[in-house]
Write an enzyme that holds these catalytic residues in place. Structure first.
Site, PDB file in Angstrom:
ATOM      1  N   SER A 231       4.375 -13.067   7.045  1.00 21.97           N
ATOM      2  CA  SER A 231       4.218 -14.226   6.174  1.00 21.97           C
ATOM      3  C   SER A 231       5.554 -14.896   5.870  1.00 21.97           C
ATOM      4  CB  SER A 231       3.544 -13.797   4.862  1.00 21.97           C
ATOM      5  OG  SER A 231       4.364 -12.856   4.179  1.00 21.97           O
TER       6      SER A 231
ATOM      7  N   ASP B  40      -2.534  -2.173  -1.755  1.00 25.13           N
ATOM      8  CA  ASP B  40      -1.739  -1.195  -2.500  1.00 25.13           C
ATOM      9  C   ASP B  40      -2.505  -0.818  -3.769  1.00 25.13           C
ATOM     10  OD1 ASP B  40       0.343   0.495  -3.056  1.00 25.13           O
ATOM     11  OD2 ASP B  40       1.830  -1.067  -3.431  1.00 25.13           O
TER      12      ASP B  40
ATOM     13  N   GLU C 244      -2.551   2.506   2.265  1.00 23.51           N
ATOM     14  CA  GLU C 244      -2.752   2.175   3.680  1.00 23.51           C
ATOM     15  C   GLU C 244      -2.855   3.422   4.544  1.00 23.51           C
ATOM     16  OE1 GLU C 244      -0.305  -2.015   3.087  1.00 23.51           O
ATOM     17  OE2 GLU C 244       0.713  -0.199   3.792  1.00 23.51           O
TER      18      GLU C 244
ATOM     19  N   ASP D 102       8.346  -5.241   2.844  1.00 22.72           N
ATOM     20  CA  ASP D 102       8.860  -6.044   3.953  1.00 22.72           C
ATOM     21  C   ASP D 102      10.329  -5.740   4.219  1.00 22.72           C
ATOM     22  OD1 ASP D 102       6.322  -7.335   3.902  1.00 22.72           O
ATOM     23  OD2 ASP D 102       7.034  -8.611   2.279  1.00 22.72           O
TER      24      ASP D 102
END
Length: 303
Positions: A13, A119, A150, A224
């Site tokens: 993103s 999450d 995850e 990220d």
């Protein structure tokens, strides 16, 4: 190490203001000496914790168009490919095609997959992405970096302790993944998180565990940054996962401690930082990224 060994394609993103997705991942990799090409899966004004969200979502055809242009120019040979947030099944299927094609261009390419799904027990992507990650993308990945939620989704196992975490991680190895790093899981200690990493190499399994402080603030973009740093440090230390993870966590601690301190100052005594006040102080942390001060040490796991 030549520049050809440090050329990354990052697909995730993008935000105009703030630091999540590619805005969070590209800068650290560049600071550490890596050339980074990036394709945005979505383009938003800010991350989704803000009140007003505007922007565009790329579709599979747009990803195909951009990648085919790179390929058509003969510049699609990457040492690494990194994927993060994807918002639709069609885009994720196109990501799979890109991964396969990039590996055809360079059989030695390392694919780092951050399976961004959610999450704390909550999805923030369509739930039908999960089986695509589990059954189609994981077998292509060299390194995966799930959080606790995850890892539970991908393994089909609940994680409440270290034994269960390592068992869940082994199921990901069984799908063909060489390195699995569980970026964080709750140990039951209020102020502590734990990283677990395991690696299969030449038929031998090694691993490490790192406990690190949990700061009492909600951050965005940390996963990220984490995956981008892990890409770099596992490349620099391919035979020492513990050292690589120590560098990653120490860098993260530097960034988060600075962010926490600045956000609290802006919010004032007793105040709760706003999303804007809580943005990662990534640029201010350039020195931490370049030369991380090792704040945490790991322990080796035996198997």
């Amino acid at each position: 190490m030549s520049v050809h060994d440090r050329r990354v394609l990052s697909v995730q993103s993008h935000v105009v203001s703030g630091y999540v997705g590619n805005k969070a991942a590209v800068f650290p990799m560049q600071v550490l000496g890596y050339e980074v090409d990036f394709i945005n899966s979505v383009q938003l004004c800010t991350h989704t914790q803000y009140e007003l969200i505007k922007g565009q979502v790329l579709n599979a055809d747009e990803l195909k168009c951009l990648y085919d242009g790179i390929k058509g120019n003969g510049i699609n040979r990457y040492s690494h490919l990194l994927t993060g947030y994807v918002g639709s099944t069609s885009f994720l299927h196109e990501v799979i095609r890109v991964v396969k094609d990039a590996r055809d261009a360079n059989a030695n390419m390392t694919y780092v997959c951050d399976p961004v799904m959610g999450d704390n027990g909550r999805f923030y992507v369509p739930e039908d992405l999960m089986p695509i990650y589990r059954d189609e993308l994981l077998p292509l990945a060299d390194i995966v970096t799930p959080n606790q939620f995850e890892a539970e989704l991908l393994s089909g196992m609940k994680i409440t302790n270290e034994v269960e975490a390592l068992k869940a991680m082994q199921t990901l190895h069984d799908k063909g993944v060489k390195t699995v790093v569980l970026s964080s899981y709750e140990t039951g200690k209020e102020d502590t998180l734990t990283l677990l990493g395991t690696q299969l190499k030449n038929g031998k399994k090694t691993g490490c565990k790192i406990e690190y402080p949990k700061l009492n603030m909600r951050f965005t973009g940390t996963g990220d940054v984490f995956s981008a740093l892990l890409l770099v440090w596992t490349h620099k230390y391919p035979d020492n996962l513990q050292l690589a993870c120590e560098q990653v966590i120490s860098t993260m601690q530097g960034i988060l401690q600075r962010t926490y301190k600045e956000a609290q100052l802006l919010a004032g005594p007793g105040g709760t930082p706003s999303p804007a006040q809580s943005e990662l102080r990534l640029i201010d942390s350039k020195v931490d990224i370049e030369n991380p001060c090792v704040q945490v040490k790991g322990v080796a796991l035996s198997f």
